[in-house]
Write a protein that holds these residues in place. Structure first.
Motif, PDB file in Angstrom:
ATOM      1  N   ASN A 353       0.806  -1.312   0.117  1.00 27.33           N
ATOM      2  CA  ASN A 353       0.055   0.152  -0.019  1.00 27.33           C
ATOM      3  C   ASN A 353       0.896   1.173  -0.078  1.00 27.33           C
ATOM      4  OD1 ASN A 353      -0.192   1.613   2.813  1.00 27.33           O
ATOM      5  ND2 ASN A 353       0.236  -0.692   3.085  1.00 27.33           N
ATOM      6  N   GLU A 355       0.330   4.096   1.557  1.00 24.08           N
ATOM      7  CA  GLU A 355      -0.135   5.135   2.742  1.00 24.08           C
ATOM      8  C   GLU A 355       0.969   5.041   3.808  1.00 24.08           C
ATOM      9  OE1 GLU A 355      -2.132   7.773   2.147  1.00 24.08           O
ATOM     10  OE2 GLU A 355      -2.080   6.972   0.221  1.00 24.08           O
ATOM     11  N   GLN A 356       0.837   3.748   4.489  1.00 19.46           N
ATOM     12  CA  GLN A 356       1.735   3.781   5.748  1.00 19.46           C
ATOM     13  C   GLN A 356       2.218   2.148   5.726  1.00 19.46           C
ATOM     14  OE1 GLN A 356      -0.890   4.453   8.819  1.00 19.46           O
ATOM     15  NE2 GLN A 356      -2.685   3.279   8.199  1.00 19.46           N
ATOM     16  N   ILE A 357       3.080   1.950   6.842  1.00 21.81           N
ATOM     17  CA  ILE A 357       3.642   0.643   6.884  1.00 21.81           C
ATOM     18  C   ILE A 357       2.550  -0.156   7.715  1.00 21.81           C
ATOM     19  CG2 ILE A 357       5.284  -0.793   8.111  1.00 21.81           C
ATOM     20  CD1 ILE A 357       6.483   0.759   5.731  1.00 21.81           C
ATOM     21  N   ARG A 358       1.959  -1.296   7.116  1.00 22.34           N
ATOM     22  CA  ARG A 358       1.176  -2.090   7.993  1.00 22.34           C
ATOM     23  C   ARG A 358       1.608  -3.402   8.332  1.00 22.34           C
ATOM     24  NH1 ARG A 358      -4.136  -1.831   4.131  1.00 22.34           N
ATOM     25  NH2 ARG A 358      -2.627  -3.165   2.799  1.00 22.34           N
ATOM     26  N   ASP A 373       3.462  -4.353   4.860  1.00 25.85           N
ATOM     27  CA  ASP A 373       3.639  -3.846   3.531  1.00 25.85           C
ATOM     28  C   ASP A 373       3.605  -2.263   3.798  1.00 25.85           C
ATOM     29  OD1 ASP A 373       0.984  -3.720   4.154  1.00 25.85           O
ATOM     30  OD2 ASP A 373       0.395  -3.594   1.914  1.00 25.85           O
ATOM     31  N   GLY A 374       3.903  -1.694   2.729  1.00 26.68           N
ATOM     32  CA  GLY A 374       3.769  -0.074   2.709  1.00 26.68           C
ATOM     33  C   GLY A 374       4.784   0.555   1.825  1.00 26.68           C
ATOM     34  N   LYS A 380       5.731   7.891  -2.698  1.00 26.66           N
ATOM     35  CA  LYS A 380       5.096   6.745  -2.818  1.00 26.66           C
ATOM     36  C   LYS A 380       4.918   5.795  -3.826  1.00 26.66           C
ATOM     37  CE  LYS A 380       2.053   8.939   0.724  1.00 26.66           C
ATOM     38  NZ  LYS A 380       0.706   9.483   1.149  1.00 26.66           N
ATOM     39  N   THR A 383       6.869   0.745  -3.452  1.00 28.38           N
ATOM     40  CA  THR A 383       6.166  -0.024  -2.295  1.00 28.38           C
ATOM     41  C   THR A 383       6.893  -1.503  -2.080  1.00 28.38           C
ATOM     42  OG1 THR A 383       4.561  -0.622  -3.578  1.00 28.38           O
ATOM     43  CG2 THR A 383       4.279   1.303  -2.599  1.00 28.38           C
TER      44      THR A 383
END
Length: 915
Positions: A353, A355-358, A373-374, A380, A383
């Motif tokens: 993704n 937007e941010q590290i998940r 992921d992130g 951006k 990724t």
């Protein structure tokens, strides 16, 4: 009365606010320069997920020099989850405020007032007449036709939906989202009504006003709130145009598969589909329309897998958390696919993704997994996604106070990842890697180890406005080692190793002149390097003599073209042609001496020079043709024909996939397998709401099948072709299925009636089975019934179950035992004369899903599952064993026994999390 006063007061306060802003902006506007950029020229770019509305507007103001005026309490409850690609500012704001109680007005060039919708002079149009604006309203009437490009996502998670249906009600035309969840439709400019649908999610209607070419993101949710139920008319199946015999699942559908040991198993989920059968207990292999397991090409992000199991078949090697979508072709393969004759399964890893590290994963009783992921760059565009799984059954077994368990070895791990760089919408590059290792034993006498290494590089680019190119490099390595302790005798202990390496390069060109016509062409080259067997001692002091079979090298190449076009709105055709070339280059060490002394299918005529025999190669055309006709809005009929050639064989005289199989390339004594398949199908939306029916009839004829002589030796055999017999066969069947996609209860039911027969064509008549007549193939399982269901008890509780019943596979058994010349001899029955008991199993699971609050950082869910719920003892194999004569065995000294690997219910509890 009191309520009306409150409403009037509210309306008055809003009017005062707006009039005040009018005045302020007018004064500020008079001081601005005359060359200020008009709001109609501003284009918005960016992806926003669960971002507060005020933060979003402030970022627009900073980036595009805009001034937004609003009261904070009006925006507080609203968030935005949208992706914009060169979207005009007016279109972006229209679409943002379409689904809430806010509206806006421009003042001067850079001022925007945001205020609630109330009855009065500033109210917007009624909900029934609102439109999603595509394009800049300033260009209204400028174009006659325009192209709508968009993406369909899960509104809850933001994940793309592959295979979602976009249907235009006026023209009864539709489109299907691709592997990126994107679609494209060319329409006349003006007002249109589009219907969006996806399996397991609530269908949605959108009114759009198409002004010019534009891009928009559409969201679908699990269930709707405060709107009337929508009935989708003319819904197409999840197959693009004339494609049939293909099933695909997105990450959303994968998560809803019944959990095995608390974890979704993609390959076992596929065995619930019509025409796909489980091989046996504890096996990740599967049979498709009567084909052997080696006739299935499993691609992990473009790289093939030659053993797809973990934990001696208990789990598949695919980590479900890193998977974006899965496609399985049972027939009607596009021209760019080949190499295997029964099926092709594509497993695509997701992009990270932006937007941010998940982090997300699961903790279970047997194994655990973790994935992250992130983004990796500030813009951006770069990724990543990475995940790993590991078992701890080894540690558990050593704690059991039982000697056999304490000496057991059972463990595995896998690590996978993908890095993606998106230059823009049409140009991207990705790199994938995968490593796995398994180690187990079934007794203290031996230990088995095997592992996979995969790598893939893919570069996609836009060559021209309608021409696209894909370059791909793929590598796969499968290694196997058996350690035999020779009854704890170090002098006779040995290692048995074999290895297969696959490397390929290919380039594909795709041409999309319009939405009614698509063409494809390309080339692919594959290099095989096979080490068929090596024996070496475990200890330095030994009686074992090291021995290694000559390595084999082979080259496979293919060129292909394909074209898909609509002849009319109801009739579409897809045609393709593939030309393949294969050459077994023999031993890597001594290519001039790689022939065995006797080939069963090659007649070395004295008129043919020996060098020509050694350098014999195989070529052939592989045509593909399919058609689709829409009888009406609810009924579709399809037809296809395909020919596929296979040049690699897995040699095993067991029906169940185990790591000990060896691979053998086509050679002068082993001709390539050729399959011709024709199928006819019909899909229909039933009169029962939300239930779709489909049926397919198929016939498949195969040439150059591999059959084994009685007593064939497959391991460490330099002249393996001497133990093989050429055969031909056919498979025919009818597949029926029904699927319910909406409501609390969803699921599918399918039944397949089929036969798979074959006959041997040995040069020596004495080697033929059943006197050269047709007999049941090892994969002849006439009846196959499966049922899958999920019941959503509430928004967080759901119950899932699946049941499968498959006819027992044919088996060859000894019939007579006698002595000859002092030796004990056994006479076996005709090949596959008997049949194993039927296989059936029920699995159940109950899941408590994650918290539905979007802003909650940590989310977790629990899954309790039971594998083989009623403890069915499905036979893994049958065998004779010496026993005392008695009434139980008709006073015989030998009795027939069946071995069941799992004969009890196996429960598991797993905690899944993400943050």
């Amino acid at each position: 009365m009191y309520y009306r006063l409150i409403q009037k007061a509210k309306l008055f306060s809003i009017r005062v606010f707006v009039c005040s802003i009018f005045t302020i902006v007018f004064i500020l506007g008079t001081t601005r320069t005359a060359n200020a950029q008009n709001q109609g020229e501003i284009l918005i770019d960016g992806t926003f997920r669960d971002q507060p509305m005020s933060v979003f507007l402030d970022s627009l103001g900073t980036k595009y020099n805009l001034r937004f005026f609003y009261k904070q309490e009006w925006l507080a409850p609203h968030t935005i989850s949208k992706e914009f690609r060169s979207t005009p500012l007016i279109q972006a704001l229209n679409n943002i405020f379409l689904d809430n109680e806010l509206t806006f007005r421009f003042f001067q060039d850079k001022g925007v007032v945001i205020y609630p919708e109330v009855s009065g002079n500033f109210s917007r149009l009624d909900e029934s007449s609102q439109f999603l604006i595509i394009g800049n309203p300033l260009n209204l009437g400028r174009y006659k036709r325009a192209t709508l490009r968009g993406r369909v996502v899960d509104g809850k998670t933001g994940e793309t939906l592959v295979g979602a249906i976009v249907y235009h009600t006026e023209t009864q035309k539709g489109a299907t989202t691709d592997e990126s969840g994107e679609f494209e439709m060319e329409l006349p400019t003006g007002d249109h009504r589009l219907q969006f649908s996806f399996v397991g999610l609530q269908s949605s209607n959108w009114k759009i006003r198409l002004i010019e070419d534009g891009y928009e993101e559409f969201q679908l949710f699990e269930e709707s709130h405060a709107i009337e139920e929508v009935t989708v008319v003319g819904k197409e199946a999840d197959l693009p145009r004339s494609q049939m015999s293909m099933v695909q699942m997105s990450s959303v559908e994968i998560k809803k598969l019944p959990a095995l040991m608390g974890e979704v198993d993609i390959l076992k989920g596929m065995t619930m589909l019509p025409g796909v059968q489980t091989v046996g207990e504890l096996s990740s292999g599967f049979n498709v329309r009567g084909g052997n397991t080696d006739q299935n090409l499993i691609l992990i992000n473009g790289s093939p897998v030659f053993n797809s199991s973990h934990l001696f078949g208990f789990l598949s090697l695919i980590n479900p958390d890193v998977v974006e979508n899965v496609r399985l072709f049972k027939g009607g393969m596009p021209a760019n696919f080949g190499e295997r004759v029964a099926s092709v399964m594509e497993v695509g890893f997701k992009d990270g993704n932006t937007e941010q590290i998940r982090f997300y994963g699961g903790i279970g009783l047997i194994n655990s997994r973790v994935t992250m992921d992130g983004p990796l760059s500030k813009n951006k565009k770069l990724t990543f996604v990475a995940g790993g799984r590991s078992s701890y059954t080894n540690w558990i077994m050593k704690e059991i106070p039982e000697l056999d368990f304490a000496r057991s070895v059972t463990q595995f791990y896998d690590v996978s990842g993908k890095i993606t760089y998106k230059f823009d919408k049409y140009n991207r590059m990705s790199l994938m890697g995968y490593v796995s290792n398994d180690e187990f034993n079934t007794s203290t006498e031996s230990v088995t180890q095997y592992g996979n290494i995969l790598a893939n590089l893919e570069v996609s680019n836009q060559l021209t406005g309608k021409l696209y190119g894909d370059f791909e490099l793929a590598h796969s390595q499968y290694s196997y080692r058996l350690t035999d302790f020779a009854r704890q005798n170090p002098l006779e202990s040995y290692f048995l190793d074999n290895r297969l390496m696959y490397s390929s390069a290919g380039y594909t060109v795709r041409w999309h002149p319009n939405i009614m016509h698509k063409a494809i062409g390309g080339i692919k080259v594959v290099d095989y390097r096979i080490n068929p067997g090596k024996i070496s001692p475990v200890e330095d002091t030994t009686r074992i003599v090291s021995r290694e079979l000559p390595a084999e090298n082979a080259l496979e190449a293919a060129v292909f073209v394909g074209d898909e076009f609509e002849i009319s709105p109801q009739f579409s055709v897809s045609a393709g042609l593939r030309f393949s070339f294969f050459k077994n280059r023999g031993s890597a060490e001594n290519p001039e001496n790689n022939e065995s002394d006797g080939f069963t299918t090659l007649d070395p005529s004295p008129d043919i020079p020996e060098k020509e025999i050694r350098e014999k190669h195989y070529t052939g055309f592989e045509p593909r043709l399919s058609a689709r006709y829409d009888v009406n809005a609810n009924t579709t009929v399809k037809w296809n024909y395909q020919r596929v050639r296979q040049y690699m064989f897995q040699l095993s005289n067991n029906a169940v996939v185990s790591p000990a199989e060896t691979w053998k390339p086509a050679s002068p004594g082993l001709k390539p397998l050729i399959s011709d398949q024709v199928a006819f199908g019909m899909e229909k939306d039933s009169w029962l709401r939300g239930i779709d029916f489909s049926s397919e009839v198929y016939f498949k004829y195969l040439q150059n099948l591999v059959e084994y002589k009685n007593g064939a030796q497959l391991i460490m055999n330099e002249n393996i072709e001497d133990d093989l017999i050429s055969a031909s066969g056919y498979s025919a069947g009818i597949e029926l299925s029904a699927r319910k996609n909406t409501g609390r209860l969803t699921g599918s039911v399918s039944y397949v009636l089929s036969r798979t027969m074959q006959k041997t064509n040995a040069e020596n008549a004495e080697d033929n089975f059943w006197d050269g007549k047709y007999y049941s193939s090892l994969y002849d399982k006439p009846h196959d019934f499966s049922l899958v269901g999920t019941y959503n008890i509430s928004r967080r509780w759901r119950f899932s179950a699946n049941f499968v019943f498959v006819s027992g596979r044919p088996v060859t058994l000894p019939e007579i035992k006698y002595k000859y010349a002092g030796e004990t001899m056994v006479y076996y029955s005709d090949r596959n004369k008997y049949r194993m008991p039927p296989y059936h199993r029920l699995d159940i699971s109950i899941t408590f899903d994650e918290n539905l609050r979007r802003k909650r950082m940590w989310k977790g869910s629990w899954t309790l599952s039971v594998y083989n719920a009623y403890g069915r003892e499905n036979p893994y194999s049958v065998y004779y064993r010496k026993s005392g004569p008695g009434a139980g065995n008709d006073s015989r000294k030998y009795s027939l026994y069946k071995l069941s690997v799992i004969g009890i219910p196996v429960p598991s509890l797993t905690y899944n999390f993400k943050f």
